[in-house]
Design a protein around this motif. Structure first.
Motif, PDB file in Angstrom:
ATOM      1  N   ALA A 150       0.757  -0.927   0.222  1.00 18.68           N
ATOM      2  CA  ALA A 150       0.004   0.110  -0.341  1.00 18.68           C
ATOM      3  C   ALA A 150       1.637   1.357  -0.165  1.00 18.68           C
ATOM      4  O   ALA A 150       1.478   1.655   0.996  1.00 18.68           O
ATOM      5  CB  ALA A 150      -0.595  -0.602   1.193  1.00 18.68           C
ATOM      6  N   GLY A 175       5.892   4.999   0.365  1.00 15.70           N
ATOM      7  CA  GLY A 175       5.306   3.510   1.190  1.00 15.70           C
ATOM      8  C   GLY A 175       6.120   3.256   2.640  1.00 15.70           C
ATOM      9  O   GLY A 175       7.316   4.187   2.516  1.00 15.70           O
ATOM     10  N   MET A 176       5.970   2.793   3.013  1.00 17.90           N
ATOM     11  CA  MET A 176       7.481   1.902   4.294  1.00 17.90           C
ATOM     12  C   MET A 176       7.531   0.405   4.324  1.00 17.90           C
ATOM     13  O   MET A 176       8.435  -0.420   5.758  1.00 17.90           O
ATOM     14  CB  MET A 176       6.736   2.452   5.792  1.00 17.90           C
ATOM     15  CG  MET A 176       5.961   3.592   5.579  1.00 17.90           C
ATOM     16  SD  MET A 176       4.878   3.407   7.412  1.00 17.90           S
ATOM     17  CE  MET A 176       4.240   5.447   7.575  1.00 17.90           C
ATOM     18  N   GLU A 199       4.653  11.588   7.057  1.00 15.81           N
ATOM     19  CA  GLU A 199       5.462  12.538   5.893  1.00 15.81           C
ATOM     20  C   GLU A 199       4.801  13.842   6.322  1.00 15.81           C
ATOM     21  O   GLU A 199       3.885  14.435   5.799  1.00 15.81           O
ATOM     22  CB  GLU A 199       5.630  12.458   4.549  1.00 15.81           C
ATOM     23  CG  GLU A 199       6.497  10.823   3.829  1.00 15.81           C
ATOM     24  CD  GLU A 199       5.543   9.874   4.018  1.00 15.81           C
ATOM     25  OE1 GLU A 199       4.679  10.018   3.567  1.00 15.81           O
ATOM     26  OE2 GLU A 199       5.389   8.668   4.739  1.00 15.81           O
ATOM     27  N   GLY A 247       1.272   6.386  -0.691  1.00 11.64           N
ATOM     28  CA  GLY A 247       0.674   7.233  -0.917  1.00 11.64           C
ATOM     29  C   GLY A 247       0.908   7.649  -2.148  1.00 11.64           C
ATOM     30  O   GLY A 247       1.948   7.462  -2.866  1.00 11.64           O
ATOM     31  N   HIS A 286      -4.133   6.057  -1.017  1.00 10.23           N
ATOM     32  CA  HIS A 286      -4.525   7.952  -0.547  1.00 10.23           C
ATOM     33  C   HIS A 286      -3.791   8.423  -1.244  1.00 10.23           C
ATOM     34  O   HIS A 286      -2.603   8.173  -1.643  1.00 10.23           O
ATOM     35  CB  HIS A 286      -4.489   7.461   0.862  1.00 10.23           C
ATOM     36  CG  HIS A 286      -3.313   8.163   1.372  1.00 10.23           C
ATOM     37  ND1 HIS A 286      -2.886   9.166   1.247  1.00 10.23           N
ATOM     38  CD2 HIS A 286      -2.465   6.899   1.686  1.00 10.23           C
ATOM     39  CE1 HIS A 286      -1.360   8.697   2.251  1.00 10.23           C
ATOM     40  NE2 HIS A 286      -1.493   7.030   2.445  1.00 10.23           N
TER      41      HIS A 286
END
Ligand code: HPA
Length: 280
Positions: free
Chosen positions: A119, A217-218, A200, A121, A242
């Motif tokens: 997932a 993302g992470m 962020e 952003g 998003h």
């Protein structure tokens, strides 16, 4: 073709995992990592064997809502796969060795390609929530000096692994074809990994965008580095959960990301399933 080992000690650490994959009798050549909100994919899979990931890999990690961790071996659209439901993240406070354990464990199995989902952003203002993006390149920015630190020791260390062209062009083409076949819009772009677990600031998003990133993302980048180190071909496919456009109002909490992941999930699952059908 057997993937080169990072080190013998590493291979031995995963003998329980190797036995688990071998006993399925399926000889899977493909592994899939299913990120946030994609756990329902299990329905597309004809499961032959399943086990808790932590036990099998010897990792002890805290749970995160929406991240069930399980290893499945089965057939997905008729194609034998190892599927990870859930993954390990640096933001859980885990050592990098644990984050990449599911990937390194694949050395010594028949797996030779790894499809990664996650997932993310959307930094690119042209992207919409629910879009899928084929990663063409990445920025590794979690303050992570290297995904393989301390794991390349001994005579069979492979050393300084090249990261230009890390994402497999042929598999990427199959992903794009699958999207086209299914009528699903696939974006392409650069994925930036940050450490998290905070989102962020606007200034950080601006910096990432200026640096050429399209999604943030992470996860995923350490897995890509580990996969390239053991010779696996990789495509990565974030679902945009998003918008992460610097000067827009922020509308993200973890639950919203998971809900959007649930919406992008069926499309990701369809694309992965169609890619698998195209593989021999
Ligand atoms: N930033 C970082 N990680 C993420 C995001 C984001 O906007 N969305 C999902 N994972």
């Amino acid at each position: 073709m057997e993937a080169p080992l990072v080190s013998r000690a590493n291979a031995d650490a995963f003998s329980a995992f190797h036995a688990f994959v071998n006993e399925s009798g399926l000889h899977p050549q493909t592994a899939v990592v299913l990120g946030s909100g994609l756990s329902e994919v299990a329905g597309s899979l004809d499961v032959v064997a399943r086990a808790p990931m932590d036990d099998l890999l010897g990792v002890s990690a805290p749970g995160v809502a929406g991240h069930a961790r399980e290893v499945l071996v089965g057939r997905w659209n008729g194609h034998a796969v190892v599927a990870y439901r859930g993954r390990y993240h640096l933001y859980q406070g885990l050592p990098i060795r644990d984050v990449v354990a599911p990937i390194l464990a694949l050395a010594g199995t028949p797996v030779r390609r790894l499809l990664l989902t996650n997932a993310a952003g959307g930094l690119n203002a042209a992207f919409h929530v629910g879009d899928l993006m084929l990663v063409t390149d990445h920025l590794s920015l979690p303050g992570l000096a290297g995904a393989m630190i301390g794991m390349q020791t001994g005579a069979d260390a492979v050393g300084f692994v090249p990261m230009r062209g890390a994402y497999d062009a042929d598999l990427g083409r199959r992903v794009l074809e699958a999207g086209e076949h299914l009528g699903i819009v696939l974006r392409q772009g650069v994925y930036a990994m940050v450490g998290g677990p905070q989102y962020e600031t606007a200034a950080e998003l601006r910096l990432l965008r200026m640096a050429g990133a399209d999604a943030v993302g992470m996860s995923t980048v350490p897995e890509v580095v580990a996969a390239r180190t053991i010779g696996l071909a990789v495509p990565a496919l974030p679902g945009i959960t998003h918008r992460a456009v610097p000067d827009e109002e922020q509308a993200q909490d973890h639950r919203e990301v998971l809900e959007a992941g649930d919406r992008a999930g069926p499309m990701l699952v369809a694309v992965v399933g169609s890619v698998l059908e195209r593989l021999t």
